[in-house]
Motif scaffolding. Structure first.
Motif, short mmCIF file in Angstrom:
data_model
loop_
_atom_site.label_atom_id
_atom_site.label_comp_id
_atom_site.label_asym_id
_atom_site.label_seq_id
_atom_site.Cartn_x
_atom_site.Cartn_y
_atom_site.Cartn_z
N ARG A 1 -4.17 16.14 3.24
CA ARG A 1 -4.80 14.87 3.37
C ARG A 1 -4.14 13.71 3.70
NH1 ARG A 1 -8.81 15.61 -2.15
NH2 ARG A 1 -10.23 16.68 -1.27
N GLN A 2 -2.93 13.62 3.30
CA GLN A 2 -2.15 12.54 3.83
C GLN A 2 -1.77 12.73 5.35
OE1 GLN A 2 -1.20 9.77 2.24
NE2 GLN A 2 -2.07 10.68 0.34
N LYS B 1 -4.69 11.38 7.71
CA LYS B 1 -4.73 9.81 7.43
C LYS B 1 -3.74 9.38 9.02
CE LYS B 1 -5.53 9.46 2.60
NZ LYS B 1 -4.84 8.63 1.44
N LYS C 1 3.98 8.19 2.39
CA LYS C 1 2.86 8.83 1.91
C LYS C 1 3.23 10.28 1.06
CE LYS C 1 -0.15 7.53 6.00
NZ LYS C 1 -1.00 6.80 5.26
#
Length: 206
Positions: free
Chosen positions: A73-74, A77, A131
């Motif tokens: 998910r990081q 981004k 992150k």
């Protein structure tokens, strides 16, 4: 949204997808190689999922470990890193290895991943540093598990590994040479996972 699915692995699709059934519904899930290699056909499993919506499709990505999903998910981004590239990154190296390379600012390690050039690697190192620092990953959590799915015929093992590597973006000749190098060390591989892990290490230069 769908965040976790527990059910039966109904179908394994080469190289890294499965259909999992639960409560009469079958979910088509794409996974990174380490997670895929831990699944066993017709066995129960729990998969942490990420529901990805595009204009032309609704896709489900799955991970055996929740922290691996957090890293995914990081990654998505970051500008220019889509879900496919993020999945390829977590197939070429574990989440723990990725975090280590980012901390060590190892641009070379990232450029070994198919589809990632020098400029992309440099951007990843800058943007991932903050992150990933708060995501705790176990150095052994995402290792490919040996002897999960025994394959008796050596030719079948080699064919499966070669197909998986080509799907990740490696050229056929490159995949074949890496497999040959992995086997030349004299180790015996009883299953696909063992040879795949050794071959990925050859391609990563470790």
């Amino acid at each position: 949204m769908i965040g976790l699915i527990t059910g039966q692995v109904q179908y394994l699709m080469a190289p890294t997808a499965c259909i999992m059934t639960t409560s009469g519904v079958g979910y088509d899930i794409e996974l990174p190689l380490p997670s895929f290699c831990q699944l066993q056909l017709n066995e129960q499993a729990s998969i942490w999922t990420h529901f990805h919506v595009r204009e032309d499709a609704q896709l489900l990505y799955g991970f055996i470990d929740r922290k691996e999903r957090d890293v995914f998910r990081q990654l998505i981004k970051i500008n220019g890193v889509g879900a496919k590239m993020a999945l390829a990154m977590l197939s070429a190296m574990s989440a723990a290895e990725l975090k280590m390379h980012v901390e060590q600012e190892s641009e070379t390690a990232l450029t070994r991943i198919p589809g990632i050039g020098k400029k992309t690697a440099q951007r990843l190192l800058i943007e991932l540093k903050d992150k990933l620092k708060n995501i705790e990953v176990d150095n052994g959590s995402f290792e490919l598990m040996p002897q999960q799915t025994a394959v008796s015929h050596e030719g079948s093992i080699i064919a499966e590994v070669e197909g998986a590597l080509i799907s990740l973006g490696y050229k056929e000749k490159e995949a074949q040479l890496a497999i040959k190098a992995a086997k030349s060390k004299g180790d015996t591989f009883a299953d696909t996972q063992g040879l795949l892990k050794a071959t990925l290490q050859q391609l990563s230069g470790f």
